[in-house]
Design a protein around this motif. Structure first.
Motif, mmCIF file in Angstrom:
data_model
loop_
_atom_site.group_PDB
_atom_site.id
_atom_site.type_symbol
_atom_site.label_atom_id
_atom_site.label_comp_id
_atom_site.label_asym_id
_atom_site.label_seq_id
_atom_site.Cartn_x
_atom_site.Cartn_y
_atom_site.Cartn_z
ATOM 1 N N GLY A 114 27.903 76.014 20.699
ATOM 2 C CA GLY A 114 29.039 77.273 21.087
ATOM 3 C C GLY A 114 28.579 78.359 20.168
ATOM 4 O O GLY A 114 27.735 78.206 19.328
ATOM 5 N N PRO A 115 29.141 79.393 20.411
ATOM 6 C CA PRO A 115 28.974 80.921 19.658
ATOM 7 C C PRO A 115 29.256 80.563 18.070
ATOM 8 O O PRO A 115 29.943 79.654 17.651
ATOM 9 C CB PRO A 115 29.798 81.754 20.377
ATOM 10 C CG PRO A 115 30.726 81.258 21.025
ATOM 11 C CD PRO A 115 30.346 79.721 21.479
ATOM 12 N N SER A 116 28.659 81.327 17.065
ATOM 13 C CA SER A 116 29.196 81.356 15.919
ATOM 14 C C SER A 116 30.499 81.545 15.705
ATOM 15 O O SER A 116 31.160 82.543 16.164
ATOM 16 C CB SER A 116 28.171 82.076 14.924
ATOM 17 O OG SER A 116 28.194 83.494 15.517
ATOM 18 N N GLY A 117 31.170 80.834 14.720
ATOM 19 C CA GLY A 117 32.526 80.935 14.577
ATOM 20 C C GLY A 117 33.540 80.293 15.276
ATOM 21 O O GLY A 117 34.899 80.584 15.525
ATOM 22 N N SER A 118 33.001 79.334 16.501
ATOM 23 C CA SER A 118 33.651 78.631 17.147
ATOM 24 C C SER A 118 34.306 77.401 16.759
ATOM 25 O O SER A 118 35.055 76.845 17.504
ATOM 26 C CB SER A 118 32.884 78.395 18.402
ATOM 27 O OG SER A 118 31.813 77.451 18.116
ATOM 28 N N GLY A 119 34.000 77.079 15.682
ATOM 29 C CA GLY A 119 34.591 75.959 14.797
ATOM 30 C C GLY A 119 33.559 74.632 14.779
ATOM 31 O O GLY A 119 34.158 73.649 14.315
ATOM 32 N N LYS A 120 32.544 74.668 15.427
ATOM 33 C CA LYS A 120 31.834 73.667 15.499
ATOM 34 C C LYS A 120 31.415 73.150 14.178
ATOM 35 O O LYS A 120 31.704 71.789 13.993
ATOM 36 C CB LYS A 120 30.277 74.085 16.011
ATOM 37 C CG LYS A 120 30.173 75.054 17.196
ATOM 38 C CD LYS A 120 28.781 75.295 17.522
ATOM 39 C CE LYS A 120 27.812 75.947 16.685
ATOM 40 N NZ LYS A 120 28.069 77.441 16.536
ATOM 41 N N SER A 121 30.974 73.763 13.398
ATOM 42 C CA SER A 121 30.723 73.324 11.777
ATOM 43 C C SER A 121 31.958 72.923 11.275
ATOM 44 O O SER A 121 31.825 71.597 10.528
ATOM 45 C CB SER A 121 30.067 74.448 10.982
ATOM 46 O OG SER A 121 28.609 74.679 11.332
ATOM 47 N N THR A 122 32.876 73.440 11.217
ATOM 48 C CA THR A 122 34.241 73.084 10.711
ATOM 49 C C THR A 122 34.571 71.841 11.062
ATOM 50 O O THR A 122 35.176 70.870 10.468
ATOM 51 C CB THR A 122 35.351 74.102 11.019
ATOM 52 O OG1 THR A 122 34.932 75.274 10.485
ATOM 53 C CG2 THR A 122 36.807 73.592 10.393
ATOM 54 N N LEU A 123 34.521 71.528 12.638
ATOM 55 C CA LEU A 123 34.628 70.270 13.047
ATOM 56 C C LEU A 123 34.115 68.936 12.446
ATOM 57 O O LEU A 123 34.671 68.079 12.061
ATOM 58 C CB LEU A 123 34.431 70.329 14.745
ATOM 59 C CG LEU A 123 34.270 68.831 15.477
ATOM 60 C CD1 LEU A 123 35.801 68.239 15.175
ATOM 61 C CD2 LEU A 123 33.978 68.991 16.683
ATOM 62 N N ILE A 124 32.590 69.176 12.526
ATOM 63 C CA ILE A 124 32.004 68.050 11.744
ATOM 64 C C ILE A 124 32.134 67.907 10.295
ATOM 65 O O ILE A 124 32.258 66.810 9.836
ATOM 66 C CB ILE A 124 30.625 68.016 12.306
ATOM 67 C CG1 ILE A 124 29.693 68.953 11.507
ATOM 68 C CG2 ILE A 124 30.346 67.932 13.519
ATOM 69 C CD1 ILE A 124 28.169 68.553 11.556
ATOM 70 N N ARG A 125 32.583 69.034 9.692
ATOM 71 C CA ARG A 125 32.777 68.776 7.926
ATOM 72 C C ARG A 125 34.114 68.145 7.860
ATOM 73 O O ARG A 125 34.508 67.702 6.702
ATOM 74 C CB ARG A 125 32.630 70.218 7.535
ATOM 75 C CG ARG A 125 31.240 70.808 7.489
ATOM 76 C CD ARG A 125 31.225 72.398 7.052
ATOM 77 N NE ARG A 125 32.117 72.636 5.871
ATOM 78 C CZ ARG A 125 31.486 72.732 4.550
ATOM 79 N NH1 ARG A 125 30.184 72.185 4.451
ATOM 80 N NH2 ARG A 125 32.283 72.757 3.548
ATOM 81 N N ASN A 129 28.912 81.931 30.516
ATOM 82 C CA ASN A 129 28.640 83.258 29.809
ATOM 83 C C ASN A 129 27.894 82.951 28.612
ATOM 84 O O ASN A 129 26.816 83.664 28.398
ATOM 85 C CB ASN A 129 30.011 84.026 29.215
ATOM 86 C CG ASN A 129 30.389 84.682 30.564
ATOM 87 O OD1 ASN A 129 29.971 84.848 31.626
ATOM 88 N ND2 ASN A 129 31.827 85.035 30.270
ATOM 89 N N PHE A 130 28.118 81.849 27.953
ATOM 90 C CA PHE A 130 27.589 81.583 26.424
ATOM 91 C C PHE A 130 26.165 81.121 26.939
ATOM 92 O O PHE A 130 24.952 81.676 26.370
ATOM 93 C CB PHE A 130 28.155 80.462 25.757
ATOM 94 C CG PHE A 130 27.527 79.848 24.777
ATOM 95 C CD1 PHE A 130 27.392 80.695 23.434
ATOM 96 C CD2 PHE A 130 26.781 78.765 24.851
ATOM 97 C CE1 PHE A 130 26.692 79.976 22.409
ATOM 98 C CE2 PHE A 130 26.084 78.227 23.651
ATOM 99 C CZ PHE A 130 26.045 78.815 22.612
ATOM 100 N N LEU A 131 25.954 80.142 27.964
ATOM 101 C CA LEU A 131 24.705 79.634 28.281
ATOM 102 C C LEU A 131 23.718 80.935 28.951
ATOM 103 O O LEU A 131 22.461 80.726 28.542
ATOM 104 C CB LEU A 131 24.649 78.635 29.330
ATOM 105 C CG LEU A 131 25.266 77.490 28.593
ATOM 106 C CD1 LEU A 131 25.486 76.153 29.868
ATOM 107 C CD2 LEU A 131 24.360 76.650 27.814
ATOM 108 N N GLY A 132 24.392 81.452 29.547
ATOM 109 C CA GLY A 132 23.634 82.801 30.078
ATOM 110 C C GLY A 132 23.120 83.510 29.131
ATOM 111 O O GLY A 132 21.799 83.860 29.055
ATOM 112 N N ALA A 133 24.003 83.655 28.010
ATOM 113 C CA ALA A 133 23.208 84.914 26.860
ATOM 114 C C ALA A 133 22.164 83.753 26.077
ATOM 115 O O ALA A 133 21.284 84.657 25.608
ATOM 116 C CB ALA A 133 24.445 85.275 25.959
#
Lengths: 245, 222
Positions: A37-48, A237-241
């Protein structure tokens, strides 16, 4: 049936910014899940949140192997069973590579020194840096340091390994060696949750890929589903980018 | 040579040297005990100041600020001359050590706090993620790194404590300065004072040089 990692209604805010809007997620034992996911999407927060490096809202629930993840006695036990690899390695610079790997097994698992050393040397060989055991981390390349960090986490014989963008701080030529170690780990029974921008790795290794955006899980499925036939506009959109560059 | 007879009078110096040495011994005792007590108390204070519950943390901060604000000489005189009025009677030695340690602990606490706060967040997180408890996190990971950073400022503080031991002479402690003033009175010649000054220099100059060396070395690493 609740998963080995069981997350219900996970909410987290930093001040007025809401990082996670009530995430539900179950991960089975031995499953390899990649979070993209894009940065700021909460991925890192989720695993932390899973090892409580971040506090989360009081009405949210996380359990690992049935143990609730919350402040208190049980927390150190949960953390001992949940290894984590950071973007910036976070090796202990005042200890040799060997001592970095030996520390937690001796202090937390109360392993005798000789046994801890034997386990550490074995793991360092497994991640391909057996000869560097007596050097200090500062003398190693980024890729080598990250492999030490993986060995350090594995020395606790964790049930779960969390990877927080493990290759994002590496020079491009070192990404491969770290991903190779992670690949060799998948399928060994360790539950892996990997936040990554390495789409090739996710496609090849993951049992399931989760796409996050704006603090929500937008879409999740097999690598083929997510990468080849994404259902959501935002995923496309994300994968395209990401993939067209 | 008038000036030599007055300030560097060898016969006077030789005659009073044993007196100066006995004073030096007292000075070293006061200094070393105060430095050690200040280090231990300062580390504890720093940890309270950083990690304890709210009100304890507030008390630690209050203590640190008060002790850094009060002139050492005032504190020493209060301990020696005022406390007996409430029944607390400390010997000159203990009064000096108490005043010096109380203040040194406050400065040391601030030095340790700065050192601990200079350790990157990732070091704390990596320790916690491995399941290390608070004690092992601090003892095995954070403090060894923090202490390396604070060695130069800590040494500086030790120098200050050593210098401030001279204040003990005002509570009739026979330290190096007190013995020197007494020797001066007895021999009607100021050479013992110069001798004392030279002894202070001989002890402290190497420490000052060591701090510069340490600062240069640690400066290079970072």
């Amino acid at each position: 049936m609740p998963g080995y990692i069981h997350i219900r209604n996970l909410k987290k805010s930093f001040g007025s910014f809401t990082a996670l809007h009530g995430i539900d997620l179950d991960i089975a034992e031995g499953e390899v899940v990649c979070v993209i996911g894009p940065s700021g999407s909460g991925k890192s927060t989720l695993i932390r949140c899973i090892n409580l490096l971040e506090d989360y809202a009081a009405d949210s629930t996380i359990t690992v192997g049935g143990t609730p993840v919350q402040r208190g006695r049980a927390l150190e036990k949960v953390r001992a069973d949940v290894g984590m690899v950071f973007q910036s390695f976070n090796l202990f610079p005042h200890l040799t590579v060997l001592r970095n790997v030996m520390l937690a097994p001796m202090r937390v698992r109360h392993l005798p020194e000789a046994e801890a050393e034997q386990r550490a040397r074995e793991l360092l060989r497994r991640v391909g840096i057996g000869e560097q055991a007596d050097k200090f981390p500062g003398k190693l390349s980024g890729g080598q340091q990250q492999r030490v960090a993986i060995a350090r986490a594995l020395a606790m014989e964790p049930k779960v390994m969390l990877f927080d963008e493990p290759t994002s701080a590496l020079d491009p030529e070192m990404v491969g060696e770290v991903l190779d170690v992670m690949k060799s780990l998948a399928g060994t029974g360790v539950t892996m949750l990997v936040v990554t921008h390495e789409m090739g790795f996710a496609r090849q290794v993951a049992d399931r890929v989760i796409f996050m955006d704006g603090g929500r899980i937008v879409e999740s499925g097999t690598p083929a589903q997510i990468f080849d036939t994404p259902q959501e506009e935002r995923t496309r959109n994300f994968l395209g980018a990401v993939l067209n560059h | 040579m008038e000036i030599f007879d007055t300030f560097f009078n060898l016969p006077v110096l030789i005659r009073t040297f044993p007196l100066l040495l006995s004073g030096l011994w007292i000075t070293l005792q006061i200094g070393v005990v105060s430095i050690l007590a200040g280090l231990v108390a300062g580390l504890g204070l720093a940890l309270v100041r950083l990690y304890a519950a709210g009100w304890l943390r507030f008390l630690a901060r209050l203590y640190i600020d008060v002790m850094r604000s009060i002139p050492l000489l005032v504190l020493l005189i209060i301990i020696y001359y005022a406390l007996p009025f409430v029944g607390i009677r400390l010997s000159p030695f203990l009064s000096a050590v108490a005043a010096l340690s109380l203040v040194s602990a406050a400065y040391t606490a601030e030095i340790f706090r700065a050192g601990i706060e200079a350790i990157p967040r990732g070091q704390f997180e990596a320790s916690e993620a491995l399941g290390l408890g608070v004690r092992h996190k601090m003892v095995d990971v954070i403090l060894p790194q923090a202490i390396r950073i604070v060695i130069p400022p800590l040494t500086n503080n030790c120098i200050n404590v050593m210098k401030d031991t001279a204040l003990a002479s005002v509570v009739a402690m026979p330290d190096l300065l007190k013995q020197a003033t007494q020797a001066q009175a007895l021999s009607a010649n100021p050479s013992p004072l110069i001798g004392a000054a030279l002894i202070y220099l001989a002890i402290l100059w190497p420490l000052v040089a060591a701090v510069s060396r340490l600062e240069r070395r640690y400066g290079k690493d970072r």
